[in-house]
Design a protein around this motif. Structure first.
Motif, PDB file in Angstrom:
ATOM      1  N   GLU A  76      80.610  43.343  21.262  1.00  0.00           N
ATOM      2  CA  GLU A  76      79.787  44.528  21.462  1.00  0.00           C
ATOM      3  C   GLU A  76      79.576  45.205  20.114  1.00  0.00           C
ATOM      4  N   ILE A  77      78.330  45.532  19.817  1.00  0.00           N
ATOM      5  CA  ILE A  77      78.022  46.145  18.526  1.00  0.00           C
ATOM      6  C   ILE A  77      77.539  47.586  18.667  1.00  0.00           C
ATOM      7  N   PHE A 174      74.490  51.671  28.506  1.00  0.00           N
ATOM      8  CA  PHE A 174      74.245  50.256  28.261  1.00  0.00           C
ATOM      9  C   PHE A 174      75.018  49.808  27.028  1.00  0.00           C
ATOM     10  N   ILE A 175      75.421  48.535  27.022  1.00  0.00           N
ATOM     11  CA  ILE A 175      76.068  47.964  25.842  1.00  0.00           C
ATOM     12  C   ILE A 175      75.112  46.995  25.162  1.00  0.00           C
ATOM     13  N   ALA A 199      86.488  50.998  21.011  1.00  0.00           N
ATOM     14  CA  ALA A 199      86.949  49.614  21.045  1.00  0.00           C
ATOM     15  C   ALA A 199      87.167  49.188  22.493  1.00  0.00           C
ATOM     16  N   PRO A 200      86.297  48.351  23.057  1.00  0.00           N
ATOM     17  CA  PRO A 200      86.484  47.837  24.419  1.00  0.00           C
ATOM     18  C   PRO A 200      87.284  46.533  24.395  1.00  0.00           C
ATOM     19  N   ARG A 271      97.940  38.965  26.921  1.00  0.00           N
ATOM     20  CA  ARG A 271      96.704  38.353  26.420  1.00  0.00           C
ATOM     21  C   ARG A 271      95.657  39.446  26.211  1.00  0.00           C
ATOM     22  N   VAL A 272      95.211  39.587  24.974  1.00  0.00           N
ATOM     23  CA  VAL A 272      94.221  40.601  24.604  1.00  0.00           C
ATOM     24  C   VAL A 272      92.895  39.916  24.317  1.00  0.00           C
ATOM     25  N   HIS A 273      91.871  40.319  25.051  1.00  0.00           N
ATOM     26  CA  HIS A 273      90.510  39.790  24.850  1.00  0.00           C
ATOM     27  C   HIS A 273      89.664  40.927  24.291  1.00  0.00           C
ATOM     28  N   SER A 274      89.561  40.960  22.964  1.00  0.00           N
ATOM     29  CA  SER A 274      88.807  42.022  22.307  1.00  0.00           C
ATOM     30  C   SER A 274      87.310  41.802  22.476  1.00  0.00           C
ATOM     31  N   LEU A 275      86.571  42.911  22.607  1.00  0.00           N
ATOM     32  CA  LEU A 275      85.121  42.857  22.748  1.00  0.00           C
ATOM     33  C   LEU A 275      84.413  43.545  21.591  1.00  0.00           C
ATOM     34  N   GLY A 276      85.164  43.846  20.533  1.00  0.00           N
ATOM     35  CA  GLY A 276      84.516  44.447  19.374  1.00  0.00           C
ATOM     36  C   GLY A 276      85.024  45.835  19.051  1.00  0.00           C
ATOM     37  N   PHE A 277      84.287  46.477  18.154  1.00  0.00           N
ATOM     38  CA  PHE A 277      84.716  47.722  17.541  1.00  0.00           C
ATOM     39  C   PHE A 277      83.463  48.315  16.899  1.00  0.00           C
ATOM     40  N   TYR A 278      82.976  49.434  17.405  1.00  0.00           N
ATOM     41  CA  TYR A 278      81.693  49.934  16.906  1.00  0.00           C
ATOM     42  C   TYR A 278      81.677  51.461  16.832  1.00  0.00           C
TER      43      TYR A 278
END
Length: 280
Positions: A76-77, A174-175, A199-200, A271-278
């Protein structure tokens, strides 16, 4: 650059995409419309971007989006929130004469007051508000549709009602995403030139039936004084009764390093599933 969104043109997703572009230094954008969530997700590749609805003010989180994020290798941006409202159009002169009504699946949850008042009416669920309009226009007497309020000014039908959502104050978030995985180690070295970030991520425990699991996970953020703004549980689908947790963490410029230190500690146990950092 191709920008994939739920279509056709005129949807809230289309409006959100255009609103997002006004905040970004991007040019030569080609809009790429698709009728389903899966097709939007699958269309995004390389440096192209996509947009999907994540949360509505009245009807909560969009499970179709969360389910894809749960296992998707995406980053995710950014995000964008826009106001949404709805109108009703019908080929009848009175509400009591409506036989069928077309309504998008998420719109239905935002217009419950109207829909529950319409007795013996067949509700036909669609994948898009604009598809609801198209099916209505191709229909017959007794048909109706709930559509974006913004589309009402260009239409003329026997029955037209403005602002039919359960409340006037309504918005959808919205993402915006790209199709490469968010590498926790890599993004830990990135520093956003912003006062606030989001951070999601998903966290999946090895065992969900162990007492104190969620308490333990939340403790990491509490000790680090990181603000947790979202917490949702979703089934992992591989086994009944096993869930992962969707979280969104917000923080300040000074907390960026603390965030990644905390996530690395959690990743050593879960278990960490990162989706980004914006930036937000």
């Amino acid at each position: 650059m191709k920008f994939s969104v739920l279509g056709p043109a005129g949807t809230f997703a289309d409006a959100a995409a255009k609103a997002y572009l006004k905040t970004q230094p991007l040019s030569n954008i080609i809009f790429d419309y698709h009728p389903t969530f899966d097709q939007v997700y699958q269309a995004v590749s390389g440096e192209n971007i996509g947009l999907l609805p994540l949360e509505n003010q009245l009807d909560g989180y969009v499970s179709a989006t969360l389910q894809r994020l749960q296992s998707a290798d995406v980053t995710e941006i950014g995000e964008i929130t826009i106001p949404v409202n709805f109108g009703l159009v019908a080929n009848v002169t009175d509400l009591s004469k409506i036989k069928r009504i077309y309504v998008q699946f998420k719109t239905e949850g935002q217009c419950q007051t109207l829909l529950t008042s319409m007795r013996n009416v067949q509700i036909i669920t669609t994948s898009s508000n604009m598809i609801s309009l198209e099916k209505f226009q191709a229909g017959q007497s007794g048909d109706a549709a709930i559509i974006p309020q913004s589309q009402m000014t260009d239409l003329s039908f026997p029955l037209m009602m403005d602002n039919v959502a359960d409340q006037d104050d309504n918005s959808t978030r919205f993402i915006i995403f790209q199709s490469h995985p968010a590498d926790l180690e890599k993004i830990s070295h990135e520093h956003l030139a912003t006062d606030h970030f989001k951070a999601p991520l998903f966290i999946t425990p090895a065992f969900n039936d162990r007492p104190g699991t969620l308490y333990d996970i939340l403790g990491y953020f509490a000790k680090s004084e990181l603000n947790l703004v979202t917490l949702m549980s979703l089934p992992v689908k591989t086994q009944l009764g096993v869930y992962s947790f969707y979280l969104e963490i917000s923080g300040t410029r000074e907390q960026q390093a603390i965030l990644f230190t905390t996530l690395k500690k959690i990743a050593a146990k879960y278990r960490v599933h990162s989706l980004g950092f914006y930036a937000v």
